[in-house]
Design a protein around this motif. Structure first.
Motif, PDB file in Angstrom:
ATOM      1  N   ALA A 119       0.823  -1.207   0.000  1.00 44.79           N
ATOM      2  CA  ALA A 119       0.000   0.000   0.000  1.00 44.79           C
ATOM      3  C   ALA A 119       0.861   1.262   0.000  1.00 44.79           C
ATOM      4  O   ALA A 119       0.560   2.238  -0.717  1.00 44.79           O
ATOM      5  CB  ALA A 119      -0.930  -0.011   1.215  1.00 44.79           C
ATOM      6  N   GLN A 120       1.913   1.262   0.788  1.00 45.44           N
ATOM      7  CA  GLN A 120       2.809   2.418   0.822  1.00 45.44           C
ATOM      8  C   GLN A 120       3.510   2.609  -0.528  1.00 45.44           C
ATOM      9  O   GLN A 120       3.728   3.746  -0.968  1.00 45.44           O
ATOM     10  CB  GLN A 120       3.842   2.229   1.936  1.00 45.44           C
ATOM     11  CG  GLN A 120       3.267   2.295   3.334  1.00 45.44           C
ATOM     12  CD  GLN A 120       4.275   1.861   4.386  1.00 45.44           C
ATOM     13  OE1 GLN A 120       4.994   0.866   4.213  1.00 45.44           O
ATOM     14  NE2 GLN A 120       4.324   2.594   5.489  1.00 45.44           N
ATOM     15  N   LEU A 121       3.866   1.500  -1.170  1.00 45.90           N
ATOM     16  CA  LEU A 121       4.503   1.570  -2.484  1.00 45.90           C
ATOM     17  C   LEU A 121       3.595   2.281  -3.474  1.00 45.90           C
ATOM     18  O   LEU A 121       4.035   3.179  -4.211  1.00 45.90           O
ATOM     19  CB  LEU A 121       4.822   0.153  -2.962  1.00 45.90           C
ATOM     20  CG  LEU A 121       5.734  -0.001  -4.179  1.00 45.90           C
ATOM     21  CD1 LEU A 121       7.137   0.487  -3.875  1.00 45.90           C
ATOM     22  CD2 LEU A 121       5.770  -1.466  -4.624  1.00 45.90           C
ATOM     23  N   ARG A 122       2.321   1.922  -3.502  1.00 52.04           N
ATOM     24  CA  ARG A 122       1.359   2.554  -4.401  1.00 52.04           C
ATOM     25  C   ARG A 122       1.147   4.023  -4.049  1.00 52.04           C
ATOM     26  O   ARG A 122       0.965   4.863  -4.931  1.00 52.04           O
ATOM     27  CB  ARG A 122       0.024   1.814  -4.337  1.00 52.04           C
ATOM     28  CG  ARG A 122       0.040   0.457  -4.980  1.00 52.04           C
ATOM     29  CD  ARG A 122      -0.038   0.533  -6.492  1.00 52.04           C
ATOM     30  NE  ARG A 122      -1.344   0.985  -6.945  1.00 52.04           N
ATOM     31  CZ  ARG A 122      -1.610   1.363  -8.183  1.00 52.04           C
ATOM     32  NH1 ARG A 122      -0.651   1.375  -9.093  1.00 52.04           N
ATOM     33  NH2 ARG A 122      -2.815   1.751  -8.540  1.00 52.04           N
ATOM     34  N   GLU A 123       1.186   4.338  -2.762  1.00 53.92           N
ATOM     35  CA  GLU A 123       1.013   5.729  -2.340  1.00 53.92           C
ATOM     36  C   GLU A 123       2.208   6.573  -2.766  1.00 53.92           C
ATOM     37  O   GLU A 123       2.050   7.719  -3.206  1.00 53.92           O
ATOM     38  CB  GLU A 123       0.829   5.789  -0.826  1.00 53.92           C
ATOM     39  CG  GLU A 123       0.541   7.187  -0.297  1.00 53.92           C
ATOM     40  CD  GLU A 123       0.285   7.206   1.197  1.00 53.92           C
ATOM     41  OE1 GLU A 123       0.227   8.310   1.761  1.00 53.92           O
ATOM     42  OE2 GLU A 123       0.174   6.123   1.800  1.00 53.92           O
ATOM     43  N   LEU A 124       3.399   6.016  -2.641  1.00 52.49           N
ATOM     44  CA  LEU A 124       4.609   6.747  -3.026  1.00 52.49           C
ATOM     45  C   LEU A 124       4.693   6.941  -4.532  1.00 52.49           C
ATOM     46  O   LEU A 124       5.101   8.000  -5.006  1.00 52.49           O
ATOM     47  CB  LEU A 124       5.845   5.994  -2.526  1.00 52.49           C
ATOM     48  CG  LEU A 124       6.103   6.028  -1.021  1.00 52.49           C
ATOM     49  CD1 LEU A 124       7.157   4.995  -0.636  1.00 52.49           C
ATOM     50  CD2 LEU A 124       6.544   7.427  -0.585  1.00 52.49           C
ATOM     51  N   GLU A 125       4.314   5.904  -5.298  1.00 57.80           N
ATOM     52  CA  GLU A 125       4.402   5.959  -6.759  1.00 57.80           C
ATOM     53  C   GLU A 125       3.156   5.328  -7.377  1.00 57.80           C
ATOM     54  O   GLU A 125       3.134   4.141  -7.706  1.00 57.80           O
ATOM     55  CB  GLU A 125       5.670   5.239  -7.256  1.00 57.80           C
ATOM     56  CG  GLU A 125       6.964   5.950  -6.935  1.00 57.80           C
ATOM     57  CD  GLU A 125       7.134   7.298  -7.656  1.00 57.80           C
ATOM     58  OE1 GLU A 125       6.318   7.605  -8.564  1.00 57.80           O
ATOM     59  OE2 GLU A 125       8.069   8.033  -7.297  1.00 57.80           O
ATOM     60  N   PRO A 126       2.086   6.108  -7.541  1.00 57.27           N
ATOM     61  CA  PRO A 126       0.837   5.562  -8.082  1.00 57.27           C
ATOM     62  C   PRO A 126       0.964   4.989  -9.488  1.00 57.27           C
ATOM     63  O   PRO A 126       0.126   4.174  -9.899  1.00 57.27           O
ATOM     64  CB  PRO A 126      -0.103   6.776  -8.076  1.00 57.27           C
ATOM     65  CG  PRO A 126       0.460   7.700  -7.042  1.00 57.27           C
ATOM     66  CD  PRO A 126       1.943   7.506  -7.109  1.00 57.27           C
ATOM     67  N   ALA A 127       2.002   5.391 -10.239  1.00 53.57           N
ATOM     68  CA  ALA A 127       2.153   4.904 -11.607  1.00 53.57           C
ATOM     69  C   ALA A 127       2.641   3.460 -11.667  1.00 53.57           C
ATOM     70  O   ALA A 127       2.569   2.829 -12.727  1.00 53.57           O
ATOM     71  CB  ALA A 127       3.123   5.803 -12.377  1.00 53.57           C
ATOM     72  N   LEU A 128       3.138   2.929 -10.552  1.00 51.67           N
ATOM     73  CA  LEU A 128       3.589   1.542 -10.551  1.00 51.67           C
ATOM     74  C   LEU A 128       2.406   0.590 -10.726  1.00 51.67           C
ATOM     75  O   LEU A 128       1.279   0.890 -10.326  1.00 51.67           O
ATOM     76  CB  LEU A 128       4.308   1.217  -9.235  1.00 51.67           C
ATOM     77  CG  LEU A 128       5.758   1.682  -9.116  1.00 51.67           C
ATOM     78  CD1 LEU A 128       6.249   1.523  -7.679  1.00 51.67           C
ATOM     79  CD2 LEU A 128       6.674   0.913 -10.074  1.00 51.67           C
ATOM     80  N   SER A 129       2.685  -0.562 -11.318  1.00 54.97           N
ATOM     81  CA  SER A 129       1.642  -1.566 -11.533  1.00 54.97           C
ATOM     82  C   SER A 129       1.032  -2.000 -10.205  1.00 54.97           C
ATOM     83  O   SER A 129       1.748  -2.136  -9.204  1.00 54.97           O
ATOM     84  CB  SER A 129       2.227  -2.797 -12.217  1.00 54.97           C
ATOM     85  OG  SER A 129       2.718  -2.480 -13.488  1.00 54.97           O
ATOM     86  N   PRO A 130      -0.266  -2.249 -10.177  1.00 54.08           N
ATOM     87  CA  PRO A 130      -0.872  -2.812  -8.961  1.00 54.08           C
ATOM     88  C   PRO A 130      -0.397  -4.240  -8.751  1.00 54.08           C
ATOM     89  O   PRO A 130       0.009  -4.925  -9.686  1.00 54.08           O
ATOM     90  CB  PRO A 130      -2.371  -2.769  -9.264  1.00 54.08           C
ATOM     91  CG  PRO A 130      -2.464  -2.740 -10.759  1.00 54.08           C
ATOM     92  CD  PRO A 130      -1.250  -2.007 -11.244  1.00 54.08           C
ATOM     93  N   GLY A 131      -0.406  -4.665  -7.504  1.00 56.15           N
ATOM     94  CA  GLY A 131      -0.047  -6.039  -7.202  1.00 56.15           C
ATOM     95  C   GLY A 131       1.401  -6.252  -6.830  1.00 56.15           C
ATOM     96  O   GLY A 131       1.788  -7.384  -6.498  1.00 56.15           O
ATOM     97  N   LEU A 132       2.244  -5.203  -6.855  1.00 51.85           N
ATOM     98  CA  LEU A 132       3.623  -5.363  -6.410  1.00 51.85           C
ATOM     99  C   LEU A 132       3.643  -5.574  -4.902  1.00 51.85           C
ATOM    100  O   LEU A 132       2.771  -5.087  -4.168  1.00 51.85           O
ATOM    101  CB  LEU A 132       4.452  -4.144  -6.803  1.00 51.85           C
ATOM    102  CG  LEU A 132       4.595  -3.901  -8.318  1.00 51.85           C
ATOM    103  CD1 LEU A 132       5.378  -2.612  -8.573  1.00 51.85           C
ATOM    104  CD2 LEU A 132       5.268  -5.073  -9.008  1.00 51.85           C
ATOM    105  N   ALA A 133       4.658  -6.279  -4.422  1.00 53.68           N
ATOM    106  CA  ALA A 133       4.629  -6.777  -3.042  1.00 53.68           C
ATOM    107  C   ALA A 133       5.098  -5.773  -1.999  1.00 53.68           C
ATOM    108  O   ALA A 133       4.718  -5.859  -0.832  1.00 53.68           O
ATOM    109  CB  ALA A 133       5.476  -8.047  -2.942  1.00 53.68           C
ATOM    110  N   GLY A 134       5.931  -4.822  -2.373  1.00 58.09           N
ATOM    111  CA  GLY A 134       6.494  -3.873  -1.416  1.00 58.09           C
ATOM    112  C   GLY A 134       7.843  -3.403  -1.915  1.00 58.09           C
ATOM    113  O   GLY A 134       8.166  -3.529  -3.103  1.00 58.09           O
ATOM    114  N   GLY A 135       8.652  -2.854  -1.007  1.00 56.22           N
ATOM    115  CA  GLY A 135       9.941  -2.360  -1.464  1.00 56.22           C
ATOM    116  C   GLY A 135      10.776  -1.757  -0.354  1.00 56.22           C
ATOM    117  O   GLY A 135      10.512  -1.945   0.832  1.00 56.22           O
ATOM    118  N   VAL A 136      11.802  -1.017  -0.771  1.00 55.91           N
ATOM    119  CA  VAL A 136      12.729  -0.337   0.134  1.00 55.91           C
ATOM    120  C   VAL A 136      12.893   1.094  -0.352  1.00 55.91           C
ATOM    121  O   VAL A 136      13.188   1.332  -1.531  1.00 55.91           O
ATOM    122  CB  VAL A 136      14.107  -1.032   0.160  1.00 55.91           C
ATOM    123  CG1 VAL A 136      15.108  -0.212   0.974  1.00 55.91           C
ATOM    124  CG2 VAL A 136      13.987  -2.443   0.721  1.00 55.91           C
TER     125      VAL A 136
END
Length: 365
Positions: A119-136
C-alpha cells in the motif's frame, strides 16, 4: 617537449575529472590529458544515478563513501543534482523476502533505508503496476547530469592552475607518458580512460558491457523517485545479456529509462531487439510509459573489471603509474570516493575506507 607535473590524469570522464579536482585541491601540479570532449564517452552514456548498490560489500562501501562526498558537489552549476531518493520495488513474495537482508546491509553501511509495504509503495508511486509486493525506500539518494558534472570538475581544477592538454596518450614509461602530439610528460601518471584502458595497460583486463537508455519528452511529476526493480543487482553482476527496470525522473521533467547489459559487443550502435526487451520490462512495472513520447535512445559501453570492483591504486611492476577504471555502471556514483581514495594513496595517507579490495594487483597477478 617535456613538462613535469605531480599528477598527469589521462582521461577526462567523470572519474578522471574527479581525480583532477581532488588532486588540484591538494595543491598538486596537475595535467589533464583528453583527446575528445570532456565527459563525452562512457560518462555521457550513463544514467547519472547516485545510488548505493549492495551486491558486493566493497562496492557498497565505496558507494556509501562517495555519496557523502557528493554533498560538496551538489551545487555545481548545470549539474542537475536532484535528491529524488531511490525506491526499490519487489514484484512478489520471493523478492520481498530479500528485503530484510538488503535493509541490514544498507543500514550497516550508514544508509537511511526503510521497508515499505504494498500500500505504501502505491502511495509513493501511483504509476507503478498494482499487485507489487512492497519495497525499500532510500530517501537520501539522488541523480545528476554526468557530462556537465565532469566539465565543472575539470573547470574547477583548471581554475586551480591544472593544465588541460588536448591530445591522446600513446605510451607509458617510468613516471612518464608520451602523447600523440610529441609531448612527453613526466610525473605520476593516472590512467582513467575507462573502456580504452587496455590500450595503455594490457595487464588489467576490462570487459565492455553494452547498455541502452531512452529519454522521454517532459512529463513533470509523473514519477517522484528513481525506481529500481529488486532484480537490478542480479542483472548488474550477471554474466549474460539481461535487462532490469530502472527509471529516473529528471529535474527537467523527463524520464530516463534503463537498463540493459550485453556481453561480447564492442560497438555502441542501438540494438532494436535489446531496446524493445528493455522497454517491455519497464512497461511491465510502469504501464503508463507506453503512452509517453520518446525523445531519443542511445547505447554506450560500460568498462567492467574482472570481478565487479574497480581498479584504484598503483599498478604493479610499473613505476609511477596509477589507475582508476573499471567501475561498470557505478562510475558516476563512486567518482568522488575513487578520487579521494586514489589521491590519499598517492600522498601516502591512510584512506577513509579500506583500499585493498580495489588494488589493481589482484588483476595483474
Amino acid at each position: 617537449m617535456t613538462h613535469s607535473y605531480d599528477l598527469i590524469v589521462v582521461g577526462a570522464g567523470i572519474i578522471g575529472a574527479a581525480c583532477a579536482d581532488v588532486a588540484s585541491a591538494e595543491g598538486l601540479k596537475v595535467a589533464i590529458v583528453e583527446s575528445g570532449a570532456i565527459g563525452a564517452g562512457v560518462t555521457a552514456a550513463g544514467m547519472g544515478h547516485l545510488v548505493a548498490v549492495d551486491g558486493l560489500p566493497a562496492e557498497l562501501a565505496l558507494a556509501r563513501y562517495s555519496l557523502g562526498l557528493w554533498e560538496d558537489l551538489r551545487d555545481l552549476p548545470g549539474g542537475e543534482f536532484s535528491r529524488c531518493g531511490t525506491l526499490w520495488f519487489a514484484r512478489d513474495e520471493h523478492e520481498l523476502a530479500r528485503i530484510p537482508d538488503k535493509l541490514a546491509r544498507l543500514r550497516a553501511a550508514g544508509a537511511v533505508a526503510e521497508a515499505v509495504d504494498a500500500a505504501q509503495l502505491r502511495e509513493l508511486e501511483p504509476a507503478l503496476s498494482p499487485g507489487l509486493a512492497g519495497g525499500v525506500l532510500v530517501p537520501d539518494e539522488a541523480v545528476v547530469y554526468p557530462p556537465v558534472m565532469a566539465r565543472r570538475l575539470v573547470e574547477r581544477a583548471c581554475r586551480r592552475r591544472a593544465t588541460l592538454i588536448h591530445a591522446r596518450a600513446i605510451a607509458l614509461g617510468e613516471h612518464a607518458v608520451t602523447l600523440d602530439d610529441g609531448q612527453r610528460l613526466l610525473g605520476n601518471v593516472l590512467i582513467a580512460t575507462g573502456g580504452a584502458l587496455q590500450a595503455l595497460l594490457p595487464e588489467l583486463l576490462i570487459h565492455l558491457r553494452k547498455g541502452h537508455l531512452l529519454i522521454t519528452e517532459r512529463y513533470p511529476n509523473m514519477l517522484h523517485h528513481q525506481l529500481v526493480h529488486m532484480g537490478y543487482t542480479d542483472s548488474a553482476h550477471g554474466q549474460s545479456d539481461s535487462v532490469a527496470c530502472n527509471v529516473q525522473p529528471r529535474p527537467t521533467g523527463q524520464l530516463l529509462v534503463g537498463s540493459s547489459r550485453e556481453y561480447g559487443v564492442s560497438d555502441s550502435e542501438i540494438s532494436l531487439p535489446m531496446l524493445r526487451r528493455m522497454l517491455r520490462c519497464a512497461f511491465q512495472f510502469l504501464p503508463s510509459l507506453r503512452q509517453l513520447k520518446a525523445l531519443r535512445a542511445w547505447a554506450g559501453l560500460r568498462p567492467a573489471s574482472i570481478d565487479g570492483l574497480p581498479y584504484i591504486g598503483r599498478v604493479a611492476q610499473r613505476r609511477g603509474i596509477w589507475v582508476a577504471a573499471g567501475h561498470e555502471g557505478l562510475g558516476v556514483t563512486t567518482a568522488p570516493g575513487t578520487a579521494r581514495l586514489l589521491v590519499d594513496q598517492l600522498l601516502a595517507r591512510t584512506p577513509a575506507i579500506d583500499a585493498r579490495p580495489y588494488d589493481p594487483m589482484r588483476a595483474a597477478a
